[in-house]
Enzyme design. Structure first.
Site, PDB file in Angstrom:
ATOM      1  N   GLU A   1     -12.975   3.123   3.905  1.00 54.38           N
ATOM      2  CA  GLU A   1     -12.171   3.203   5.123  1.00 54.38           C
ATOM      3  C   GLU A   1     -12.409   4.550   5.799  1.00 54.38           C
ATOM      4  O   GLU A   1     -12.286   5.601   5.163  1.00 54.38           O
ATOM      5  CB  GLU A   1     -10.687   3.042   4.764  1.00 54.38           C
ATOM      6  CG  GLU A   1      -9.750   2.980   5.933  1.00 54.38           C
ATOM      7  CD  GLU A   1      -8.308   2.801   5.478  1.00 54.38           C
ATOM      8  OE1 GLU A   1      -7.659   1.846   5.923  1.00 54.38           O
ATOM      9  OE2 GLU A   1      -7.822   3.631   4.679  1.00 54.38           O
TER      10      GLU A   1
ATOM     11  N   GLU B   1       0.820  -1.212   0.000  1.00 56.33           N
ATOM     12  CA  GLU B   1       0.000   0.000   0.000  1.00 56.33           C
ATOM     13  C   GLU B   1       0.852   1.259   0.000  1.00 56.33           C
ATOM     14  O   GLU B   1       1.709   1.450   0.874  1.00 56.33           O
ATOM     15  CB  GLU B   1      -0.925   0.023   1.215  1.00 56.33           C
ATOM     16  CG  GLU B   1      -1.856   1.233   1.213  1.00 56.33           C
ATOM     17  CD  GLU B   1      -2.845   1.251   2.363  1.00 56.33           C
ATOM     18  OE1 GLU B   1      -3.750   2.103   2.337  1.00 56.33           O
ATOM     19  OE2 GLU B   1      -2.711   0.422   3.286  1.00 56.33           O
TER      20      GLU B   1
END
Length: 303
Positions: A240, A146
């Site tokens: 998120e 990520e």
């Protein structure tokens, strides 16, 4: 795209009770999957997670982040070894949950570094990913890298950084993991970055600039989802968001989630799912309008 939600929207801990609660609320709200967080592979409770997932009839992916005591980018061999072991154990926990995808900050500790990465850091990281890719492939797991902002890593900050590692290793077990929250800080052109790296992208986070309701901050979500639709991305997209109203103090501190932008998890989740569906529909409609299907000539006596 399979639409999911991050477990930290619902809970902080991953216990027998909170597993059932978070997974149940995710299914009830209408999401396709939940992203479970692996803070420590020893506490991941894969059997309980797999059981709850099966009962709810949804999917699961996992996410993680390294820490200063377990960091594959560290020049300290003991710390680097601990980081590699952490990821290896998380791969097995992910497999045992019934998931095939582990994303997150796997390249370095997620915290504020005081200086740029030292010479040789990326070489050590790539060497470690080479070994981890073999383990992930053997377990049937895809391992993500990520790209996070400069305040959370000094190793992988852009999609280009993550994609470079994926291409260097050349394993189908590795992929780039992108997040609109971080891209809003680091990328020059989000759509262009997605387009040139779509061959490596395997997991997507949709997060607002203030970690709150989608559409309430500065992220250009129409541009983000248009880029994904245009590139024919068909993997998970996970909403998120973080709030001290849900998170325990230590986790909130690690995420710098000190401002309460939301308090109602269910309202946030419901509106987040509606928002993402709306963005995908709008992006798809726009793409079709620009590139309509060719008219098919029909040669039949009945027409």
């Amino acid at each position: 795209m399979q639409l999911g939600i991050h477990a930290l929207v619902w809970v902080t801990d991953w216990t027998e009770d909170t597993i059932c609660y978070a997974i149940g609320k995710t299914a009830e709200t209408g999401y396709d999957l939940i992203e479970a967080v692996i803070f420590d592979p020893r506490d991941a409770r894969p059997a309980a997670t797999a059981k709850a997932i099966a009962a709810a009839g949804i999917g699961v992916v996992t996410g993680m982040a390294l820490n200063p005591a377990a960091d594959i980018s560290s020049a300290d061999p003991a710390v680097a070894k601990a980081g590699e072991q952490f990821i290896s154990d998380a791969i097995l926990a992910t497999r045992d949950m019934g998931s095939n995808l582990l994303g997150g900050v796997t390249h370095s500790a997620m915290h504020r570094y005081g200086q740029a990465a030292a010479a040789g850091t990326i070489d050590r990281v790539i060497e470690t990913y080479g070994r981890l890719a073999v383990r992930a492939e053997a377990a049937g797991i895809r391992l993500g890298i990520e790209a996070v902002n400069r305040y959370e890593s000094n190793v992988v900050n852009t999609i280009d950084d993550a994609a470079r590692i994926v291409r260097t290793i050349g394993s189908p077990a590795l992929f780039a993991h992108i997040d609109s929250y971080h891209m809003n800080i680091e990328e020059h052109d989000t759509a262009d970055a997605i387009a040139r790296n779509i061959d490596t992208i395997g997991h997507v986070h949709a997060g607002e600039s203030n970690r709150g309701y989608l559409g309430s901050g500065s992220v250009d979500f129409p541009d983000y989802f248009r880029a994904l639709v245009r590139a024919s991305y068909n993997g998970p997209v996970v909403f998120e968001a973080f709030s001290p109203a849900v998170l325990k103090e230590g986790v909130a501190d690690a995420l710098a989630a000190w401002t309460t932008h939301w308090t109602d998890s269910e309202d946030l989740a419901t509106k987040g799912l509606r928002f993402m569906r709306g963005q995908i529909d709008a992006a798809t409609t726009s793409l079709i309008a620009r590139h309509p299907l060719p008219r098919r000539e029909v040669n039949s006596p009945f027409v």
